[in-house]
Enzyme design. Sequence first.
Site, PDB file in Angstrom:
ATOM      1  N   CYS A  94     -17.299  23.584 -12.516  1.00 11.60           N
ATOM      2  CA  CYS A  94     -17.294  23.763 -13.972  1.00 11.60           C
ATOM      3  C   CYS A  94     -17.405  25.223 -14.395  1.00 11.60           C
ATOM      4  O   CYS A  94     -16.636  25.691 -15.233  1.00 11.60           O
ATOM      5  CB  CYS A  94     -18.369  22.909 -14.637  1.00 11.60           C
ATOM      6  SG  CYS A  94     -20.067  23.351 -14.222  1.00 11.60           S
ATOM      7  N   HIS A 151     -24.023  21.841 -16.420  1.00  7.86           N
ATOM      8  CA  HIS A 151     -22.584  21.633 -16.597  1.00  7.86           C
ATOM      9  C   HIS A 151     -22.125  22.372 -17.851  1.00  7.86           C
ATOM     10  O   HIS A 151     -22.847  22.445 -18.839  1.00  7.86           O
ATOM     11  CB  HIS A 151     -22.278  20.140 -16.731  1.00  7.86           C
ATOM     12  CG  HIS A 151     -20.823  19.825 -16.697  1.00  7.86           C
ATOM     13  ND1 HIS A 151     -20.025  20.045 -15.599  1.00  7.86           N
ATOM     14  CD2 HIS A 151     -19.993  19.313 -17.658  1.00  7.86           C
ATOM     15  CE1 HIS A 151     -18.787  19.669 -15.861  1.00  7.86           C
ATOM     16  NE2 HIS A 151     -18.742  19.223 -17.107  1.00  7.86           N
ATOM     17  N   HIS A 163     -13.072  20.569 -19.129  1.00  7.81           N
ATOM     18  CA  HIS A 163     -14.087  20.947 -18.148  1.00  7.81           C
ATOM     19  C   HIS A 163     -13.660  20.466 -16.770  1.00  7.81           C
ATOM     20  O   HIS A 163     -12.722  19.677 -16.637  1.00  7.81           O
ATOM     21  CB  HIS A 163     -15.447  20.355 -18.531  1.00  7.81           C
ATOM     22  CG  HIS A 163     -15.455  18.859 -18.568  1.00  7.81           C
ATOM     23  ND1 HIS A 163     -16.255  18.099 -17.770  1.00  7.81           N
ATOM     24  CD2 HIS A 163     -14.736  17.965 -19.313  1.00  7.81           C
ATOM     25  CE1 HIS A 163     -16.059  16.811 -18.018  1.00  7.81           C
ATOM     26  NE2 HIS A 163     -15.138  16.712 -18.952  1.00  7.81           N
TER      27      HIS A 163
END
Length: 195
Positions: A94, A151, A163
Amino acid sequence: MKKIISILFIFITALSIVSCSTRRQPAKSKPPARSERVAKKARPKYSNQTLSKLSKQFGVRLTQADNITLYNTCSSWIGVKYRYGGNTKKGVDCSGFVSAIYKQVYRTGLERNSANILRKNCAPIRKNNLREGDLVFFKTTGSGNRNIPTHVGIYLKNGRFIHASSSRGVVVNNLSEAYYVRTWITGGRVKRQKK
């Protein structure tokens, strides 16, 4: 009679001077930041065919006013497999994905993990203030401090963000999905870097 006309003339002149000086000037709007002016000038025009293709791919209606360079760049990453520590199209995590996009689109370097990106590169912002290109942070794994993200993704528009998902690779999701509502921490606007 001349005296009355002179007094009347002086009175009218004084009244017009006073009324002009007390007239409120309209508030001047703040000019856009230099980076915003440069970004808007530098944005190339895209064909309607490109706008239509990207609109379908991202599930949002795009116009020339949107940052099509962002969407076009992200488009080439969709489907790239997840790889922990990766930052190329052979495999990406990510923060590697977010860092690569920011380097390509905004010529801006970011930290290499989501917690440091939020702490060092961003000013926190609320979900309802998100703009195209802002970052979105979540606590998706591990125990520990609930406010430390694990994240990160890039906000697009209309609740959609892109993402690198650990299970599906680079994908587009919606902030209103239950999982992302539950794990949401904050939005982040990347600070301008000092030269």
